[in-house]
Write a protein that holds these residues in place. Sequence first.
Motif, PDB file in Angstrom:
ATOM      1  N   THR A   3       0.833  -1.201   0.000  1.00  0.00           N
ATOM      2  CA  THR A   3       0.000   0.000   0.000  1.00  0.00           C
ATOM      3  C   THR A   3       0.869   1.252   0.000  1.00  0.00           C
ATOM      4  N   GLY A   5       0.773   5.390   0.334  1.00  0.00           N
ATOM      5  CA  GLY A   5       0.015   6.565   0.758  1.00  0.00           C
ATOM      6  C   GLY A   5       0.512   7.803   0.028  1.00  0.00           C
ATOM      7  N   ASN A  18      -3.389   8.486  -9.874  1.00  0.00           N
ATOM      8  CA  ASN A  18      -4.103   7.224 -10.136  1.00  0.00           C
ATOM      9  C   ASN A  18      -3.763   6.684 -11.522  1.00  0.00           C
ATOM     10  N   ARG A  29      -2.016  -1.058  -3.733  1.00  0.00           N
ATOM     11  CA  ARG A  29      -3.195  -0.301  -3.268  1.00  0.00           C
ATOM     12  C   ARG A  29      -2.774   1.145  -3.021  1.00  0.00           C
ATOM     13  N   LEU A  31      -3.767   4.873  -1.443  1.00  0.00           N
ATOM     14  CA  LEU A  31      -4.623   5.666  -0.559  1.00  0.00           C
ATOM     15  C   LEU A  31      -4.203   7.128  -0.662  1.00  0.00           C
ATOM     16  N   HIS A  32      -5.180   8.020  -0.847  1.00  0.00           N
ATOM     17  CA  HIS A  32      -4.903   9.455  -0.987  1.00  0.00           C
ATOM     18  C   HIS A  32      -5.242  10.190   0.310  1.00  0.00           C
ATOM     19  N   PHE A  33      -4.366  11.103   0.693  1.00  0.00           N
ATOM     20  CA  PHE A  33      -4.574  11.957   1.862  1.00  0.00           C
ATOM     21  C   PHE A  33      -4.399  13.396   1.386  1.00  0.00           C
ATOM     22  N   THR A  63      -0.745   8.268   7.245  1.00  0.00           N
ATOM     23  CA  THR A  63      -0.670   7.253   6.191  1.00  0.00           C
ATOM     24  C   THR A  63      -0.232   5.914   6.773  1.00  0.00           C
ATOM     25  N   ALA A  66      -2.901   4.250   8.770  1.00  0.00           N
ATOM     26  CA  ALA A  66      -3.937   3.688   7.895  1.00  0.00           C
ATOM     27  C   ALA A  66      -3.469   2.406   7.191  1.00  0.00           C
ATOM     28  N   CYS A  68      -0.388   2.100   5.365  1.00  0.00           N
ATOM     29  CA  CYS A  68       0.493   2.272   4.211  1.00  0.00           C
ATOM     30  C   CYS A  68       1.909   1.787   4.531  1.00  0.00           C
TER      31      CYS A  68
END
Length: 221
Positions: A3, A5, A18, A29, A31-33, A63, A66, A68
């Motif tokens: 993952t 972040g 993306n 995977r 994940l956006h913050f 991140t 979560a 990452c």
Amino acid sequence: MPTLGLIHNSPMLAPVFNEIAARIMPDVRILHFVDESTIKNTIAAGWLEKATMRQVIRLVGSTFDAGCDVALVTCSSIGPAVDMAAELYEQPVLRVDRAMVEKAVATGRRIGVVATLATTLRPTADLVRRVAAEQGKHVEIIELVCPGAFDAVMAGDGATHDRIVGEGLTEGMKGVDVILLAQASMARVVASLEGAVPAPVFSSPELGMVRAAEVLRGLAR
């Protein structure tokens, strides 16, 4: 699943990253913050304040909380805070512009740095100096801020932004060996100029994501 972040200062950046992720790391995977305060407060102050540095460090921590494995910060203006975060966490914390700068220093001696904001130009130019020192190379940095371009794009006038940046790239960068774009949003202008830019142009998103993919693969070994 590994993952990554991504920490952004604008929600508009998520689709850009993306698209790159789908091409070069489809098995990761994402994940956006997003926290717009980091860039807006830096612009308002004219420099990177300590409160913003602390916020960046908290975002990096978020991140990892979560799940990452690696954090990549996609804004060059807050680069010094990213360096601090990298010292504080065990997991890898990456600057999006580091790979771009390393490639530029390896490519030529006269390096042009183009930005639409002085607050973004300074950290990028400082990183060029640092990487050059690390590699034992002497470089000359030609700095250019494209006045009015940032205000235009924030007002929704993309055409004016692109015209101002295009003029800067074609007229202000003559004689350099390589050009660095301090802001990812400027990359689309290069594509529209069709060979009129006088030197190779490097932009941070693609090279930064390639670096992140390499780091993730290294963790999996």
